[in-house]
Design an enzyme around this catalytic site. Structure first.
Site, PDB file in Angstrom:
ATOM      1  N   TRP A  85      54.665  11.451 -38.999  1.00 30.48           N
ATOM      2  CA  TRP A  85      55.979  10.886 -39.291  1.00 30.48           C
ATOM      3  C   TRP A  85      55.899   9.511 -39.941  1.00 30.48           C
ATOM      4  O   TRP A  85      56.650   9.220 -40.880  1.00 30.48           O
ATOM      5  CB  TRP A  85      56.870  10.886 -38.051  1.00 30.48           C
ATOM      6  CG  TRP A  85      57.273  12.291 -37.735  1.00 30.48           C
ATOM      7  CD1 TRP A  85      56.855  13.051 -36.677  1.00 30.48           C
ATOM      8  CD2 TRP A  85      58.109  13.152 -38.535  1.00 30.48           C
ATOM      9  NE1 TRP A  85      57.384  14.316 -36.768  1.00 30.48           N
ATOM     10  CE2 TRP A  85      58.149  14.401 -37.887  1.00 30.48           C
ATOM     11  CE3 TRP A  85      58.809  12.980 -39.730  1.00 30.48           C
ATOM     12  CZ2 TRP A  85      58.882  15.480 -38.399  1.00 30.48           C
ATOM     13  CZ3 TRP A  85      59.540  14.055 -40.236  1.00 30.48           C
ATOM     14  CH2 TRP A  85      59.570  15.286 -39.571  1.00 30.48           C
ATOM     15  N   ASP A 106      60.646   3.624 -36.025  1.00 30.02           N
ATOM     16  CA  ASP A 106      61.201   4.978 -35.928  1.00 30.02           C
ATOM     17  C   ASP A 106      60.988   5.452 -34.491  1.00 30.02           C
ATOM     18  O   ASP A 106      59.920   5.925 -34.129  1.00 30.02           O
ATOM     19  CB  ASP A 106      60.481   5.896 -36.921  1.00 30.02           C
ATOM     20  CG  ASP A 106      60.886   7.355 -36.751  1.00 30.02           C
ATOM     21  OD1 ASP A 106      61.772   7.648 -35.918  1.00 30.02           O
ATOM     22  OD2 ASP A 106      60.305   8.209 -37.461  1.00 30.02           O
ATOM     23  N   LYS A 144      66.244  14.496 -29.664  1.00 28.64           N
ATOM     24  CA  LYS A 144      65.144  14.601 -28.692  1.00 28.64           C
ATOM     25  C   LYS A 144      65.557  13.969 -27.365  1.00 28.64           C
ATOM     26  O   LYS A 144      65.661  14.643 -26.345  1.00 28.64           O
ATOM     27  CB  LYS A 144      63.885  13.965 -29.236  1.00 28.64           C
ATOM     28  CG  LYS A 144      63.436  14.637 -30.547  1.00 28.64           C
ATOM     29  CD  LYS A 144      62.512  13.780 -31.326  1.00 28.64           C
ATOM     30  CE  LYS A 144      62.388  14.221 -32.763  1.00 28.64           C
ATOM     31  NZ  LYS A 144      61.946  15.607 -32.961  1.00 28.64           N
TER      32      LYS A 144
HETATM   33  N1  PMP Z   1      60.488  10.714 -37.109  1.00 27.40           N
HETATM   34  C1  PMP Z   1      59.999  11.302 -35.997  1.00 27.40           C
HETATM   35  C2  PMP Z   1      59.126  10.491 -35.086  1.00 27.40           C
HETATM   36  C3  PMP Z   1      60.322  12.623 -35.696  1.00 27.40           C
HETATM   37  O1  PMP Z   1      59.837  13.195 -34.593  1.00 27.40           O
HETATM   38  C4  PMP Z   1      61.159  13.344 -36.566  1.00 27.40           C
HETATM   39  C5  PMP Z   1      61.584  14.765 -36.289  1.00 27.40           C
HETATM   40  N2  PMP Z   1      60.748  15.537 -35.570  1.00 27.40           N
HETATM   41  C6  PMP Z   1      61.611  12.710 -37.723  1.00 27.40           C
HETATM   42  C7  PMP Z   1      61.273  11.395 -37.949  1.00 27.40           C
HETATM   43  C8  PMP Z   1      62.495  13.420 -38.697  1.00 27.40           C
HETATM   44  O2  PMP Z   1      63.730  13.516 -38.116  1.00 27.40           O
HETATM   45  P1  PMP Z   1      64.980  14.241 -38.764  1.00 27.40           P
HETATM   46  O3  PMP Z   1      64.696  15.704 -38.710  1.00 27.40           O
HETATM   47  O4  PMP Z   1      66.088  13.809 -37.839  1.00 27.40           O
HETATM   48  O5  PMP Z   1      65.156  13.738 -40.128  1.00 27.40           O
END
Ligand code: PMP
Length: 360
Positions: free
Chosen positions: A102, A172, A196
């Site tokens: 991520w 994030d 989450k």
């Molecule tokens: N950052 C992290 C740490 C994530 O776990 C996720 C989704 N699993 C995201 C970003 C992307 O999130 P979204 O699907 O809400 O765009």
């Protein structure tokens, strides 16, 4: 009706009592004879609920007064770009710590909008740990330093909050927000998708130090401007009203549980139980440095990779859902967010013991 134990990485488990309350209130919200999702976001009843959600979030996280709390759409992924449109100003670049899938994505997407410097890359350690933040060579001219406190896919969690001096720290927090107390004053921006630890998908939380709020370039849609959203109470246009309401139920549930210190204690206990089970034999393994192991997303492999698909199928048949690892890394992943009870982790640990006896 029985509820399975749900280890989904996201959208993830919600507490049964939260869903039951939503169900009870679904057709008639507070005697109005309509569902909250059928109501104008500008009606007094909705506005009152929405403002209470923000107040409860501020209270739970002890958000200081000089921080704006904003609800947006587009998930954390849209924030990877929105951050730059909101924070870059006349700066030329931003610094990124890469510790997994991520934070790498955040950096790659940002690199389409400005220069990005990679401060460190946990690929150097095969994702078994990250680099100590004390060793980061931060550019004092960077608009911000971005990192991901908990990597949902690689299962790495920072042992502490990096100190970036005068350069704003941007985090994030998608997969670890509300799992433990945080000192918000250490951050320039905290953001995360809700699906989450905060509630259902469709709503994204942004907490931004007010002195960082600035006008975006004219071509940036106003709905992506932190400053414009803050000024409108996150209601520049129709917000995801039902998700916002469910976030509210989730926050009340967290308060009933004793708040974030209580969640931290329970989350530590759940993770310790599962890591102890993994480490007990060579049948299962997790090679991450113990001080970098995630409390939220416990990843592991079986010594015999061919058994992993069997593990996923048999655990599902036993009522343990969504244990398949992310496609980028394979293996097994158990996500232990706030709404996953200790009982679920005990059931998983028991299943692992029993699986090992049958297949080991
Ligand atoms: N950052 C992290 C740490 C994530 O776990 C996720 C989704 N699993 C995201 C970003 C992307 O999130 P979204 O699907 O809400 O765009």
């Amino acid at each position: 009706m029985s509820r399975a134990f749900n280890f989904s990485a996201g959208p993830a488990a919600l507490p049964t009592s939260v869903l039951e309350r939503a169900q009870a209130e679904l057709l008639d919200y507070q005697g109005r004879g309509v569902s909250i999702m059928e109501m104008s976001h500008r009606s007094p009843l909705y506005m009152e609920m929405a403002q209470q959600v923000e107040a409860n979030l501020r209270d739970l996280m002890s958000v200081p007064e000089d921080y704006a709390v904003i609800f947006m759409q587009g998930g954390a992924t849209l924030q990877f770009s929105a951050l730059l449109w909101n924070l870059l100003g006349d700066k030329k670049s931003a610094d990124y710590a890469v510790t997994g899938l991520w934070s790498r994505k955040a950096q790659q997407i940002a690199s389409n909008s400005c220069d990005t410097r990679v401060l460190c890359d946990a690929a150097d350690f095969d994702y078994r740990k990250g680099h100590d933040s004390g060793s980061w060579d931060i550019d004092p001219e960077a608009a911000f330093v971005h990192y991901c406190p908990n990597e949902t896919v690689h299962g790495l969690e920072f042992p502490d909050t990096p100190d970036t001096g005068d350069v704003p720290l941007v985090a994030d927090f998608s997969s670890s927000i509300l799992s433990a107390p945080v000192d918000v004053s250490r951050f320039g921006v905290i953001y995360g998708g809700a699906q989450k630890n905060i509630g259902p998908a469709g709503i994204t939380l942004v907490i931004c130090r007010r002195d960082l709020l600035q006008d975006c370039a004219p071509q940036v849609p106003a709905v992506l401007s932190y400053k414009a959203q803050e000024a409108s109470g996150s209601m520049l246009n129709t917000p995801p009203t039902y998700s916002w309401y469910l976030v509210g139920l989730m926050l009340e549930w967290l308060q009933e549980q004793g708040g974030l210190a209580a969640m931290q204690q329970q989350n530590k206990q759940k993770a310790a139980l599962l890591y102890e089970r993994i480490d007990r034999s060579n049948f299962y393994n997790n090679l991450i440095d113990p001080s970098w192991r995630s409390r939220m997303n416990v990843v592991f492999n079986l010594a015999d990779p061919a058994l992993e698909a069997v593990f996923v199928a048999e655990s599902d048949a036993a009522g343990l859902r969504a244990l398949k690892g992310h496609k980028a890394v394979g293996g097994i992943r158990a996500s232990l967010y706030n709404a996953v009870p200790l009982e679920a982790v005990e059931a998983l640990a028991d299943f692992m013991g029993e699986f090992e006896r049958r297949h080991g």
